[in-house]
Enzyme design. Structure first.
Site, PDB file in Angstrom:
ATOM      1  N   HIS A   1       0.853  -1.208   0.000  1.00  0.00           N
ATOM      2  CA  HIS A   1       0.000   0.000   0.000  1.00  0.00           C
ATOM      3  C   HIS A   1       0.878   1.243   0.000  1.00  0.00           C
ATOM      4  O   HIS A   1       1.749   1.387   0.870  1.00  0.00           O
ATOM      5  CB  HIS A   1      -0.879   0.034   1.250  1.00  0.00           C
TER       6      HIS A   1
ATOM      7  N   GLU B   1      -8.159 -12.637   6.337  1.00  0.00           N
ATOM      8  CA  GLU B   1      -7.122 -12.018   7.164  1.00  0.00           C
ATOM      9  C   GLU B   1      -7.726 -11.748   8.548  1.00  0.00           C
ATOM     10  O   GLU B   1      -7.422 -12.452   9.498  1.00  0.00           O
ATOM     11  CB  GLU B   1      -6.645 -10.704   6.514  1.00  0.00           C
TER      12      GLU B   1
HETATM   13  N1  ADE Z   1      -5.052  -1.565   4.460  1.00  0.00           N
HETATM   14  C1  ADE Z   1      -3.740  -1.497   4.655  1.00  0.00           C
HETATM   15  N2  ADE Z   1      -3.249  -2.643   5.166  1.00  0.00           N
HETATM   16  C2  ADE Z   1      -4.309  -3.475   5.289  1.00  0.00           C
HETATM   17  C3  ADE Z   1      -4.473  -4.783   5.736  1.00  0.00           C
HETATM   18  N3  ADE Z   1      -3.449  -5.517   6.183  1.00  0.00           N
HETATM   19  N4  ADE Z   1      -5.709  -5.313   5.718  1.00  0.00           N
HETATM   20  C4  ADE Z   1      -6.747  -4.593   5.280  1.00  0.00           C
HETATM   21  N5  ADE Z   1      -6.660  -3.345   4.848  1.00  0.00           N
HETATM   22  C5  ADE Z   1      -5.450  -2.790   4.848  1.00  0.00           C
HETATM   23 ZN    ZN Z   2      -3.023  -4.952   2.447  1.00  0.00          ZN
END
Ligand code: ADE
Ligand code: ZN
Length: 360
Positions: free
Chosen positions: A34, A220
């Site tokens: 990101h 996640e």
């Molecule tokens: N935005 C930045 N890192 C992230 C992550 N690990 N999971 C979800 N959104 C994100």
């Molecule tokens: Zn991410």
């Protein structure tokens, strides 16, 4: 310093710095990074001074934007860092600078192909910039830096689950218009624990039809069902993280059959509480289950890491064999959001560069 082995051979022992340097020399592919999580701390201090960004204490800046040893290992703490970072996107020059620096940093780390994702809503929010302008600034700066540093860069527009789908629809539309400028993918990120992806389903289906490639953060901070939804409903060919897929063998089978690629981010998973300790990370189990796994950083600025660090972590801490690391790199190249001929070229260049690198 050297070690004398039982057979009398002398083996040089590498210092920690030398070890990281060895991983830096491996040609790398990054699919999941990101932009907003890639800012240099030095740049933030510089911007705080130049733009008089008022912080509780300038000394607190590091704590506000980077995960600290004393921080709670939770996704809310991890996501909270982005709230401070959003306050720095104060001019076109800042956005151009951070984009340029993100590409330079990737090149310095030996990354040959970078897919940099950015969140237009986050970059535009504090100054009410037009989404279209922000996207143009990122596209042009990334292209310029890529040319200067001789690396291949593609962009992915990211939208957050916890923000309005109407904004996501606008971003998706503007992204599709910028495919010729290297903006080739659409990503769903944000708070997976509390926000369903269903309201975004049509937006992602239409984006795919418009020619954008789809990657979704799933599995996640949510379970395996979200990975199924990302593949079957949102049209994802890649999954951001997805490590909780292992909780459901049926979803593992679905991902295996579809050839879905997992963008695994070790340190991020630890820091946001997805795994209780690094040695418990299921990267090897995913590979053993026949899943296509790649190694990535997610937010190198927030986590204070490089991709070389993550390669080293996988090998030294998780016991990933070097040949398997090479397979992960090639897997990433095969899954790159590139035109077929470009992808073929990248894969064959990497195959050649990695061949013979049995010793680090
Ligand atoms: N935005 C930045 N890192 C992230 C992550 N690990 N999971 C979800 N959104 C994100
Ligand atoms: Zn991410």
């Amino acid at each position: 310093m050297n070690t004398i082995l039982d057979n009398g051979c002398v083996m040089p022992v590498q210092t920690s710095q030398a070890k990281t340097e060895t991983y830096r020399r491996i040609p790398k592919v990054e699919l999941h990074r990101h932009l907003e999580g890639s800012l240099r701390l030095g740049t933030l201090f510089d911007l705080a001074r130049t733009y008089s960004v008022t912080l509780p204490l300038v000394n607190d800046l590091e704590k506000l934007v980077q995960v600290q040893g004393s921080d709670p290992l939770t996704f809310t703490n991890f996501l909270s860092k982005f709230q401070t970072l959003r306050r720095f996107f104060l001019s076109p020059e800042v956005i151009q600078r951070i984009t340029h620096e993100a590409v330079v940093d990737a090149a310095e780390d030996g990354i040959q192909h970078l897919e940099l994702r950015f969140t237009p809503v986050a970059l535009s929010r504090s100054q009410d910039f037009l989404l279209s302008s922000v996207m143009d600034w990122v596209c042009s700066s990334a292209a310029q830096a890529a040319q200067e540093r001789h690396i291949s860069v593609r962009l992915i527009a990211s939208v957050n689950r916890h923000e309005p789908p109407e904004l996501a629809a606008e971003v998706a539309h503007l992204a599709a218009e910028r495919i010729p400028q290297g903006l080739v993918g659409l990503d769903l990120a944000g708070n997976e624990a509390e926000f369903d992806a269903q309201p975004f389903a049509r937006i992602f289906q239409e984006a795919r039809q418009a020619g954008l490639s789809i990657t979704i953060h799933a599995g996640e901070w949510g379970g395996a069902a979200n990975v199924r939804q990302a593949i079957e409903v949102l049209g994802a060919v890649r999954i951001g993280h997805g490590i909780r897929v292992l909780e459901d063998p049926a979803v593992v089978e679905l991902a295996r059959q579809r050839g879905t690629v997992f963008e695994v981010c070790l340190t991020s998973n630890y820091q946001s509480g997805v795994v209780p300790s690094m040695v418990d990370h299921p990267l090897l189990a995913m590979i053993q289950a026949g899943l296509r796994a790649t190694l990535n950083t997610d937010d190198p600025g927030i986590s204070s890491i490089t991709l070389s660090d993550e390669y080293r972590l996988a090998c030294d801490m998780l016991g990933l064999p070097l040949v398997t690391l090479h397979s992960c790199i090639l897997e990433a190249a095969e899954a790159a959001f590139l035109e077929p001929l470009e992808r073929k070229l990248l894969v064959s260049q990497l195959r050649m560069a990695l061949r013979g690198r049995v010793i680090l």
